[in-house]
Design an enzyme around this catalytic site. Sequence first.
Site, PDB file in Angstrom:
ATOM      1  N   THR A 121       0.827  -1.202   0.000  1.00 49.64           N
ATOM      2  CA  THR A 121       0.000   0.000   0.000  1.00 49.64           C
ATOM      3  C   THR A 121       0.866   1.259   0.000  1.00 49.64           C
ATOM      4  OG1 THR A 121      -1.530   1.273   1.391  1.00 49.64           O
ATOM      5  CG2 THR A 121      -0.105  -0.279   2.529  1.00 49.64           C
ATOM      6  N   ASP A 122       0.304   2.351  -0.486  1.00 52.22           N
ATOM      7  CA  ASP A 122       1.016   3.637  -0.423  1.00 52.22           C
ATOM      8  C   ASP A 122       1.131   4.146   1.014  1.00 52.22           C
ATOM      9  OD1 ASP A 122      -1.675   4.291  -0.055  1.00 52.22           O
ATOM     10  OD2 ASP A 122      -1.742   5.796  -1.647  1.00 52.22           O
ATOM     11  N   GLU A 123       0.330   3.565   1.922  1.00 48.78           N
ATOM     12  CA  GLU A 123       0.316   4.072   3.302  1.00 48.78           C
ATOM     13  C   GLU A 123       1.640   3.842   4.026  1.00 48.78           C
ATOM     14  OE1 GLU A 123      -3.162   3.124   5.582  1.00 48.78           O
ATOM     15  OE2 GLU A 123      -4.427   3.144   3.810  1.00 48.78           O
ATOM     16  N   TYR A 148      -1.831  -0.641  10.997  1.00 51.43           N
ATOM     17  CA  TYR A 148      -1.960  -1.351   9.707  1.00 51.43           C
ATOM     18  C   TYR A 148      -0.760  -1.075   8.816  1.00 51.43           C
ATOM     19  CZ  TYR A 148      -3.255  -1.790   4.771  1.00 51.43           C
ATOM     20  OH  TYR A 148      -3.239  -2.063   3.431  1.00 51.43           O
ATOM     21  N   LYS A 152       2.326  -3.509   7.246  1.00 53.30           N
ATOM     22  CA  LYS A 152       2.573  -3.659   5.797  1.00 53.30           C
ATOM     23  C   LYS A 152       4.013  -3.253   5.479  1.00 53.30           C
ATOM     24  CE  LYS A 152       0.140  -4.628   2.861  1.00 53.30           C
ATOM     25  NZ  LYS A 152      -0.203  -5.959   2.258  1.00 53.30           N
TER      26      LYS A 152
HETATM   27  P1  NAD Z   1      -9.605  -7.470   1.968  1.00 53.53           P
HETATM   28  O1  NAD Z   1      -9.619  -7.208   3.431  1.00 53.53           O
HETATM   29  O2  NAD Z   1     -10.814  -7.196   1.156  1.00 53.53           O
HETATM   30  O3  NAD Z   1      -9.208  -8.993   1.699  1.00 53.53           O
HETATM   31  C1  NAD Z   1      -8.188  -9.644   2.410  1.00 53.53           C
HETATM   32  C2  NAD Z   1      -8.326 -11.143   2.171  1.00 53.53           C
HETATM   33  O4  NAD Z   1      -7.250 -11.804   2.868  1.00 53.53           O
HETATM   34  C3  NAD Z   1      -9.628 -11.735   2.717  1.00 53.53           C
HETATM   35  O5  NAD Z   1     -10.212 -12.586   1.762  1.00 53.53           O
HETATM   36  C4  NAD Z   1      -9.198 -12.515   3.952  1.00 53.53           C
HETATM   37  O6  NAD Z   1     -10.025 -13.647   4.229  1.00 53.53           O
HETATM   38  C5  NAD Z   1      -7.784 -12.921   3.565  1.00 53.53           C
HETATM   39  N1  NAD Z   1      -6.930 -13.183   4.729  1.00 53.53           N
HETATM   40  C6  NAD Z   1      -6.769 -12.420   5.832  1.00 53.53           C
HETATM   41  N2  NAD Z   1      -5.920 -13.003   6.694  1.00 53.53           N
HETATM   42  C7  NAD Z   1      -5.516 -14.162   6.107  1.00 53.53           C
HETATM   43  C8  NAD Z   1      -4.626 -15.196   6.486  1.00 53.53           C
HETATM   44  N3  NAD Z   1      -3.973 -15.170   7.675  1.00 53.53           N
HETATM   45  N4  NAD Z   1      -4.432 -16.233   5.639  1.00 53.53           N
HETATM   46  C9  NAD Z   1      -5.091 -16.290   4.447  1.00 53.53           C
HETATM   47  N5  NAD Z   1      -5.948 -15.343   4.044  1.00 53.53           N
HETATM   48  C10 NAD Z   1      -6.161 -14.291   4.860  1.00 53.53           C
HETATM   49  O7  NAD Z   1      -8.342  -6.650   1.419  1.00 53.53           O
HETATM   50  P2  NAD Z   1      -8.102  -5.936   0.003  1.00 53.53           P
HETATM   51  O8  NAD Z   1      -8.630  -4.553   0.059  1.00 53.53           O
HETATM   52  O9  NAD Z   1      -8.503  -6.849  -1.079  1.00 53.53           O
HETATM   53  O10 NAD Z   1      -6.508  -5.812   0.041  1.00 53.53           O
HETATM   54  C11 NAD Z   1      -5.701  -6.845  -0.529  1.00 53.53           C
HETATM   55  C12 NAD Z   1      -4.244  -6.426  -0.458  1.00 53.53           C
HETATM   56  O11 NAD Z   1      -4.052  -5.204  -1.158  1.00 53.53           O
HETATM   57  C13 NAD Z   1      -3.735  -6.177   0.966  1.00 53.53           C
HETATM   58  O12 NAD Z   1      -2.427  -6.697   1.073  1.00 53.53           O
HETATM   59  C14 NAD Z   1      -3.737  -4.668   1.093  1.00 53.53           C
HETATM   60  O13 NAD Z   1      -2.747  -4.233   1.996  1.00 53.53           O
HETATM   61  C15 NAD Z   1      -3.413  -4.244  -0.326  1.00 53.53           C
HETATM   62  N6  NAD Z   1      -3.909  -2.914  -0.737  1.00 53.53           N
HETATM   63  C16 NAD Z   1      -5.246  -2.622  -0.657  1.00 53.53           C
HETATM   64  C17 NAD Z   1      -5.693  -1.378  -1.110  1.00 53.53           C
HETATM   65  C18 NAD Z   1      -7.158  -1.012  -1.074  1.00 53.53           C
HETATM   66  O14 NAD Z   1      -7.497   0.138  -1.341  1.00 53.53           O
HETATM   67  N7  NAD Z   1      -8.068  -1.934  -0.798  1.00 53.53           N
HETATM   68  C19 NAD Z   1      -4.786  -0.450  -1.624  1.00 53.53           C
HETATM   69  C20 NAD Z   1      -3.426  -0.795  -1.677  1.00 53.53           C
HETATM   70  C21 NAD Z   1      -3.006  -2.031  -1.241  1.00 53.53           C
HETATM   71  O1  TDX Z   2     -17.109   5.704   7.110  1.00 56.29           O
HETATM   72  C1  TDX Z   2     -16.030   6.209   6.790  1.00 56.29           C
HETATM   73  N1  TDX Z   2     -15.928   7.570   6.709  1.00 56.29           N
HETATM   74  C2  TDX Z   2     -14.770   8.215   6.354  1.00 56.29           C
HETATM   75  O2  TDX Z   2     -14.736   9.447   6.296  1.00 56.29           O
HETATM   76  C3  TDX Z   2     -14.857   5.412   6.454  1.00 56.29           C
HETATM   77  C4  TDX Z   2     -14.941   3.915   6.532  1.00 56.29           C
HETATM   78  C5  TDX Z   2     -13.709   6.068   6.084  1.00 56.29           C
HETATM   79  N2  TDX Z   2     -13.653   7.426   6.052  1.00 56.29           N
HETATM   80  C6  TDX Z   2     -12.411   8.083   5.578  1.00 56.29           C
HETATM   81  C7  TDX Z   2     -11.115   7.613   6.193  1.00 56.29           C
HETATM   82  C8  TDX Z   2     -10.129   7.784   5.059  1.00 56.29           C
HETATM   83  O3  TDX Z   2      -9.671   9.133   5.015  1.00 56.29           O
HETATM   84  O4  TDX Z   2     -12.306   7.732   4.180  1.00 56.29           O
HETATM   85  C9  TDX Z   2     -10.946   7.512   3.804  1.00 56.29           C
HETATM   86  C10 TDX Z   2     -10.801   6.108   3.260  1.00 56.29           C
HETATM   87  O5  TDX Z   2     -10.980   5.193   4.350  1.00 56.29           O
HETATM   88  P1  TDX Z   2     -10.794   3.611   4.182  1.00 56.29           P
HETATM   89  O6  TDX Z   2     -11.718   3.091   3.137  1.00 56.29           O
HETATM   90  O7  TDX Z   2     -10.853   2.999   5.539  1.00 56.29           O
HETATM   91  O8  TDX Z   2      -9.333   3.513   3.537  1.00 56.29           O
HETATM   92  P2  TDX Z   2      -7.876   3.951   4.053  1.00 56.29           P
HETATM   93  O9  TDX Z   2      -7.788   3.994   5.524  1.00 56.29           O
HETATM   94  O10 TDX Z   2      -7.482   5.165   3.272  1.00 56.29           O
HETATM   95  O11 TDX Z   2      -7.020   2.659   3.542  1.00 56.29           O
HETATM   96  C11 TDX Z   2      -7.372   1.998   2.315  1.00 56.29           C
HETATM   97  O12 TDX Z   2      -6.479   2.279   1.287  1.00 56.29           O
HETATM   98  C12 TDX Z   2      -5.191   1.744   1.386  1.00 56.29           C
HETATM   99  C13 TDX Z   2      -7.457   0.477   2.518  1.00 56.29           C
HETATM  100  O13 TDX Z   2      -8.374   0.188   3.545  1.00 56.29           O
HETATM  101  C14 TDX Z   2      -6.109  -0.083   2.799  1.00 56.29           C
HETATM  102  O14 TDX Z   2      -6.168  -1.501   2.936  1.00 56.29           O
HETATM  103  C15 TDX Z   2      -5.205   0.265   1.680  1.00 56.29           C
HETATM  104  O15 TDX Z   2      -3.909  -0.170   1.965  1.00 56.29           O
END
Ligand code: NAD
Ligand code: TDX
Length: 332
Positions: A121-123, A148, A152
């Site tokens: 993630t960019d975080e 989190y 990562k």
């Molecule tokens: P998500 O929470 O929707 O899915 C995570 C999946 O991992 C789930 O299916 C869960 O059951 C599985 N999981 C969790 N713990 C596990 C374990 N111990 N063993 C096997 N499986 C397990 O997450 P996502 O949003 O799809 O994110 C996927 C990846 O992308 C993560 O590594 C996250 O850091 C990265 N990422 C997400 C975003 C975003 O905006 N969603 C952005 C950048 C990077």
């Molecule tokens: O109800 C809400 N109201 C609100 O204002 C929620 C759930 C979030 N927020 C804000 C918090 C953040 O500024 O919205 C923004 C986005 O929140 P999230 O969806 O929780 O994402 P963020 O914390 O930015 O992280 C996401 O992007 C990077 C993913 O959850 C991560 O897994 C990924 O790595």
Amino acid sequence: MARLLVTGGAGFLGVNFVRHVLASTDHRIAVLDKLTYAGNRASLEGLPESRVTFVEGDIADALLVDALVGDADAVVHFAAETHNDHALAEPAPFVRTNLVGTFTLLEAVRAHGVRFHQVSTDEVYGDLALESSDRFHEGDAFSPSSPYSATKAGADLLVHAWVRSYGVHATVSHCSNSYGPYQHVEKFIPRQITQVLRGDRPRLYGSGEQVRDWIHAEDHSSAVLAILERGTPGETYLIGADGERSNLEVVRLILELMGQPQDAFDRVADRPGHDARYAIDSTKLRAELGWEPVHRDFEAGLAATIAWYRENEDWWAPAKNATEAFYAARGQ
Ligand code: NAD
Ligand code: TDX
């Protein structure tokens, strides 16, 4: 044809990646997923059994992981605990899955000489000032602010060490906030869409001025596949699609697209340590690997996502009450 092991393939980005790979290659896929509250077996329904197998299990289970990695040509590692609000409430599963789980996979790819891609993630780079026009770049130092993002970043550092010390063939990508179908209703965009679909109001944390750099899940998937196929082992790539928007702008756009008044949302308690702004410079990915996003129109992508949640209530409704109970207990 290759055999891919996709961890976390029942989660949001994992299932979007699996579907993208099925549509654009002839690879076969084994999904390893623990089916935590965030994983949903239903997301993989209807996929061809000849090309996709599903294994329910933990990435920290060394025996299982070793056997699955031994049967694969490459591992694409999506599995993680991913929600910042959960990490703040209970960080222990983040340390176990994100750190110990990634370590377990790295040991297996080291033993079997298998290519590895770490989805990050960019975080990990911390946050940027709201008033600046800076963006994250590949060489930036890690500076995570939250439990989190710290786990990562720790996992990414393990990957880099396994590349240098053991010669593991691994790449790392850092992507910005993704949106699209199959995203859990705890996350910002699906939470607000499903609030409106249920006749409730969106919930904005604090001022709502925080900025996220939105990218469609399909573009995230195509970027990960491009890195897997054409990236250089040992290298890091930032994935982004120039989609900066404040949270307030996104809530207002969702309300507009769903035919609601612009002020029909509630301001709720802010997230502790809330990161101000993320922004990605993806020049390296575009210049070196020729990748480009397809979903350049955020409003159109959001409208399609709203339509998906409207049509797939059976998919998200089972998780909605527990999610809102979690938030209600925190004044969010
Ligand atoms: P998500 O929470 O929707 O899915 C995570 C999946 O991992 C789930 O299916 C869960 O059951 C599985 N999981 C969790 N713990 C596990 C374990 N111990 N063993 C096997 N499986 C397990 O997450 P996502 O949003 O799809 O994110 C996927 C990846 O992308 C993560 O590594 C996250 O850091 C990265 N990422 C997400 C975003 C975003 O905006 N969603 C952005 C950048 C990077
Ligand atoms: O109800 C809400 N109201 C609100 O204002 C929620 C759930 C979030 N927020 C804000 C918090 C953040 O500024 O919205 C923004 C986005 O929140 P999230 O969806 O929780 O994402 P963020 O914390 O930015 O992280 C996401 O992007 C990077 C993913 O959850 C991560 O897994 C990924 O790595």
